[in-house]
Scaffold this motif. Sequence first.
Motif, PDB file in Angstrom:
ATOM      1  N   UNK A 168      60.239  61.024 158.045  1.00  0.00           N
ATOM      2  CA  UNK A 168      59.727  62.187 157.334  1.00  0.00           C
ATOM      3  C   UNK A 168      60.606  63.427 157.501  1.00  0.00           C
ATOM      4  N   UNK A 169      61.481  63.457 158.525  1.00  0.00           N
ATOM      5  CA  UNK A 169      62.272  64.660 158.764  1.00  0.00           C
ATOM      6  C   UNK A 169      63.459  64.743 157.823  1.00  0.00           C
ATOM      7  N   UNK A 170      63.860  65.957 157.420  1.00  0.00           N
ATOM      8  CA  UNK A 170      65.084  66.123 156.625  1.00  0.00           C
ATOM      9  C   UNK A 170      66.311  66.111 157.533  1.00  0.00           C
ATOM     10  N   UNK A 171      67.338  65.367 157.137  1.00  0.00           N
ATOM     11  CA  UNK A 171      68.581  65.278 157.902  1.00  0.00           C
ATOM     12  C   UNK A 171      69.678  65.929 157.071  1.00  0.00           C
ATOM     13  N   UNK A 172      69.838  67.236 157.240  1.00  0.00           N
ATOM     14  CA  UNK A 172      70.747  67.990 156.380  1.00  0.00           C
ATOM     15  C   UNK A 172      71.994  68.464 157.117  1.00  0.00           C
ATOM     16  N   UNK A 173      72.115  68.126 158.406  1.00  0.00           N
ATOM     17  CA  UNK A 173      73.289  68.580 159.154  1.00  0.00           C
ATOM     18  C   UNK A 173      74.286  67.456 159.405  1.00  0.00           C
ATOM     19  N   UNK A 191      67.699  65.891 163.071  1.00  0.00           N
ATOM     20  CA  UNK A 191      66.964  66.512 161.960  1.00  0.00           C
ATOM     21  C   UNK A 191      67.097  68.023 162.008  1.00  0.00           C
ATOM     22  N   UNK A 192      67.114  68.614 160.808  1.00  0.00           N
ATOM     23  CA  UNK A 192      67.150  70.080 160.721  1.00  0.00           C
ATOM     24  C   UNK A 192      65.724  70.561 160.456  1.00  0.00           C
ATOM     25  N   UNK A 193      64.851  70.307 161.431  1.00  0.00           N
ATOM     26  CA  UNK A 193      63.437  70.669 161.311  1.00  0.00           C
ATOM     27  C   UNK A 193      62.847  70.758 162.711  1.00  0.00           C
ATOM     28  N   UNK A 194      61.649  71.262 162.777  1.00  0.00           N
ATOM     29  CA  UNK A 194      60.931  71.331 164.042  1.00  0.00           C
ATOM     30  C   UNK A 194      60.393  69.934 164.365  1.00  0.00           C
ATOM     31  N   UNK A 195      60.967  69.289 165.372  1.00  0.00           N
ATOM     32  CA  UNK A 195      60.631  67.893 165.671  1.00  0.00           C
ATOM     33  C   UNK A 195      59.695  67.780 166.870  1.00  0.00           C
ATOM     34  N   UNK A 196      58.941  68.845 167.150  1.00  0.00           N
ATOM     35  CA  UNK A 196      58.072  68.793 168.327  1.00  0.00           C
ATOM     36  C   UNK A 196      57.022  67.684 168.223  1.00  0.00           C
ATOM     37  N   UNK A 197      56.565  67.379 167.007  1.00  0.00           N
ATOM     38  CA  UNK A 197      55.590  66.302 166.846  1.00  0.00           C
ATOM     39  C   UNK A 197      56.167  64.982 167.340  1.00  0.00           C
TER      40      UNK A 197
END
Length: 315
Positions: A168-173, A191-197
């Motif tokens: 589900x995470x975006x991988x933009x880097x 991932x370029x997102x908050x992956x705390x979950x």
Amino acid sequence: MSDSNTTNFTNPSTFILLGIPGLEAAHVWISIPFCTMYAIAILGNFTILFIVKREPSLHGPMYYFLCMLAVTDLVLSTTIFPKMLSIFWFNSREINFSACLTQMYFIHCFSAMESGIFAAMALDRYVAICHPLRHSTILTNPIVAKIGLAMVLRCGMLALPYPFLARQWPYCRTNIIPQHLCLHMAVVNLACADIRVSSYYGLFVQFSVMGLDGIFIVVSYIQILRVIFSLPTKDARIKTFGTCGSHLFVILTFYTPRLFISLLYRFGQNVALNFHVLLSRVYLFMPPMLNPIIYGVRTKQIWDRLLQLFSHEGA
């Protein structure tokens, strides 16, 4: 193959596994000990399965759990080693995104299954030492089968969210994974997102599976030690404790590196990358190779059958 780490994508079609960063020129030489470990793991675990199947006197709870451990080690090592060796030998670094998630699932599922099997083995040792007269009535074949099924369902269900969370995470880097396999945190850290979950769920699984299994094992061995120290003679205490030696040794080789690397991935951002990669190899590669060796050498019944097998073949 493109090794660019600045691609602009939301979901990559492939990831690139680097193997051992900084040591790419030595990959062929590094592959030799790992190929040897894989061969030992395959040969050793198949030997355990063959001996237990062939010898009716070994058809009991302890050896059934040992067979479950052997099958788990075979699946786990086969999930890891072939792709790693293809990186070392053929520089085949690309892995399809779905294949990466599949590898992730199998690694985490069967690693957790190993933990459950060690807990089941601790139960077997507890009943055998603390309630020896009731061992055959408590751990019957149907009960052993139900314990095995429960471990498969528990680990299969708990590992299932890992690939879904990673997808589900975006991988933009970047799509470059700086090691040889697709561990959950190694992937989602890209991932370029908050992956705390993802991080919190990984910790939840660690504590609910290996944490609870570890507590169960400790409690079991506290009871076992109480019985052992209550035995009247030193020889009896040593002999009884010797039946647990193999189990205790493989538990230490399994749990200690796993706990350390799990915490290191989450809180050790300043630790050298090569150290991360080295530990990831130790905690995944050693148990499938060591388990059959330890149980084969230290378990008298298996060792005797193995010697008989070779003596008949050499006659």
